[in-house]
Scaffold this motif. Structure first.
Motif, short mmCIF file in Angstrom:
data_model
loop_
_atom_site.label_atom_id
_atom_site.label_comp_id
_atom_site.label_asym_id
_atom_site.label_seq_id
_atom_site.Cartn_x
_atom_site.Cartn_y
_atom_site.Cartn_z
N ARG A 118 11.84 -15.70 1.97
CA ARG A 118 10.57 -15.17 1.41
C ARG A 118 9.37 -14.72 2.37
O ARG A 118 9.00 -13.71 2.37
CB ARG A 118 10.29 -15.85 0.37
CG ARG A 118 10.95 -15.96 -1.06
CD ARG A 118 10.35 -16.65 -2.18
NE ARG A 118 11.35 -16.37 -3.34
CZ ARG A 118 11.61 -17.35 -4.14
NH1 ARG A 118 10.77 -18.23 -4.23
NH2 ARG A 118 12.24 -16.99 -5.31
N THR A 121 10.34 -12.14 4.66
CA THR A 121 10.29 -10.66 4.09
C THR A 121 8.83 -10.31 3.93
O THR A 121 8.48 -9.35 4.01
CB THR A 121 10.90 -10.92 2.64
OG1 THR A 121 12.33 -11.28 2.50
CG2 THR A 121 10.74 -9.53 1.89
N LYS A 122 7.98 -11.29 3.72
CA LYS A 122 6.51 -11.02 3.71
C LYS A 122 5.80 -10.52 5.01
O LYS A 122 5.21 -9.46 4.99
CB LYS A 122 5.41 -12.16 3.07
CG LYS A 122 5.51 -12.58 1.71
CD LYS A 122 4.71 -13.85 1.59
CE LYS A 122 5.16 -14.47 0.19
NZ LYS A 122 4.13 -15.58 0.04
N LYS A 124 7.72 -9.12 7.14
CA LYS A 124 8.23 -7.48 7.49
C LYS A 124 7.39 -6.58 6.47
O LYS A 124 7.13 -5.48 7.16
CB LYS A 124 9.62 -7.45 6.97
CG LYS A 124 10.63 -7.91 7.72
CD LYS A 124 12.04 -7.68 7.41
CE LYS A 124 13.12 -8.45 8.20
NZ LYS A 124 14.36 -8.68 7.39
N GLU A 125 6.97 -6.89 5.54
CA GLU A 125 5.91 -6.00 4.43
C GLU A 125 4.82 -5.91 5.25
O GLU A 125 4.28 -4.78 5.37
CB GLU A 125 6.11 -6.50 3.25
CG GLU A 125 7.15 -6.60 2.33
CD GLU A 125 7.24 -7.28 1.00
OE1 GLU A 125 5.98 -7.83 0.87
OE2 GLU A 125 8.05 -7.31 0.38
N MET A 126 4.42 -6.96 5.75
CA MET A 126 3.05 -6.96 6.38
C MET A 126 3.02 -5.94 7.52
O MET A 126 2.09 -5.26 7.86
CB MET A 126 2.31 -8.44 7.05
CG MET A 126 1.98 -9.14 5.62
SD MET A 126 1.48 -10.88 6.10
CE MET A 126 0.82 -10.81 7.65
N LEU A 128 4.97 -3.59 8.20
CA LEU A 128 5.28 -2.24 7.93
C LEU A 128 3.96 -1.52 7.43
O LEU A 128 3.44 -0.49 7.60
CB LEU A 128 6.27 -2.06 6.64
CG LEU A 128 7.76 -2.22 7.03
CD1 LEU A 128 8.58 -2.08 5.91
CD2 LEU A 128 8.06 -1.02 8.05
N THR A 129 3.02 -2.43 6.58
CA THR A 129 1.69 -2.05 6.05
C THR A 129 0.79 -1.77 7.48
O THR A 129 0.25 -0.75 7.40
CB THR A 129 1.01 -3.06 5.11
OG1 THR A 129 1.89 -3.42 4.03
CG2 THR A 129 -0.33 -2.58 4.74
N HIS A 130 0.89 -2.67 8.31
CA HIS A 130 -0.01 -2.56 9.45
C HIS A 130 0.47 -1.27 10.36
O HIS A 130 -0.55 -0.45 10.88
CB HIS A 130 -0.17 -3.68 10.32
CG HIS A 130 -0.65 -4.94 9.75
ND1 HIS A 130 -2.00 -4.73 9.24
CD2 HIS A 130 -0.19 -6.18 9.48
CE1 HIS A 130 -2.44 -5.88 8.73
NE2 HIS A 130 -1.43 -6.90 8.84
N LYS A 131 1.65 -0.93 10.23
CA LYS A 131 1.91 0.04 11.15
C LYS A 131 1.49 1.55 10.38
O LYS A 131 1.18 2.48 10.91
CB LYS A 131 3.61 0.40 11.02
CG LYS A 131 4.30 1.23 11.77
CD LYS A 131 5.81 1.23 11.96
CE LYS A 131 6.38 2.30 12.75
NZ LYS A 131 7.87 2.36 12.71
N ASP A 132 1.46 1.55 9.00
CA ASP A 132 0.84 2.56 8.22
C ASP A 132 -0.47 2.84 8.56
O ASP A 132 -0.95 3.91 9.09
CB ASP A 132 1.08 2.60 6.86
CG ASP A 132 2.65 2.78 6.39
OD1 ASP A 132 3.67 3.12 7.26
OD2 ASP A 132 3.14 2.21 5.45
#
Length: 176
Positions: A118, A121-122, A124-126, A128-132
């Motif tokens: 978990r 996964t968090k 990776k999500e962070m 992707l968010t920072h990349k955006d």
């Protein structure tokens, strides 16, 4: 979910601090995993060696000497205290950690692995968010750079208007 909270109470920050970047991958070290699973590192390594076919190179690898020294120096260990490290540790990627739950068949190992997955996964999500966010900032910066150039051009024209040329200009129109 209730079973996880009752049997394993490990703060996410503790696990996140045990995730390192080695060879450009996010990995966890065998001794940290053994500590989380509450088994000896020796036992964990023996279990991995007995089931080595379950751990291809993209699931688990052993640090080379240079990586080992670099990792050890980053963790501020003195020469006298090698933190119990005589041998280069095994590095487990996210998939390798998942595979560990298959060979360490204890309730604690399963619960800890669920929590670790978990957290991966968090992370990776962070990322992707920072990349955006970074892409949006890049767009804004590009616009500002273009505006800066336009503003400099406007100011250069204004300076020309405010500071007329010193040479006398020839008058045009009716001459007496």
């Amino acid at each position: 979910m209730a079973r996880l909270s009752k049997s394993v109470a490990i703060a996410d920050e503790i696990i996140m601090n045990k995730i390192y970047a080695v060879r450009g991958q996010k990995v966890m070290i065998d001794r940290d995993l053994a500590e989380l699973y509450q088994v000896e590192t020796k036992v964990l390594k023996q279990a991995v060696r007995r089931n080595i076919r379950r751990f291809p190179g993209d699931f688990m690898f052993e640090m080379n000497a240079k990586e080992f020294e670099n990792w050890r120096s980053q963790n501020v260990t003195s020469k006298e205290d090698l933190q119990g490290l005589r041998y280069a540790p095994f590095c487990f990627t996210e998939q390798g950690v998942t595979m560990l739950s298959c060979i360490l068949n204890s309730e604690r190992a399963i619960d800890v692995n669920i929590q670790i997955i978990r957290i991966f996964t968090k992370m990776k999500e962070m990322l992707l968010t920072h990349k955006d966010i970074l892409l949006q900032l890049q767009k804004v910066e590009n616009k500002l750079t273009a505006h800066d150039e336009d503003i400099k051009l406007i100011f250069s024209y204004l300076k020309k208007l405010l500071n007329p040329p010193q040479e006398p200009r020839q008058r045009i129109g009716f001459k007496p």
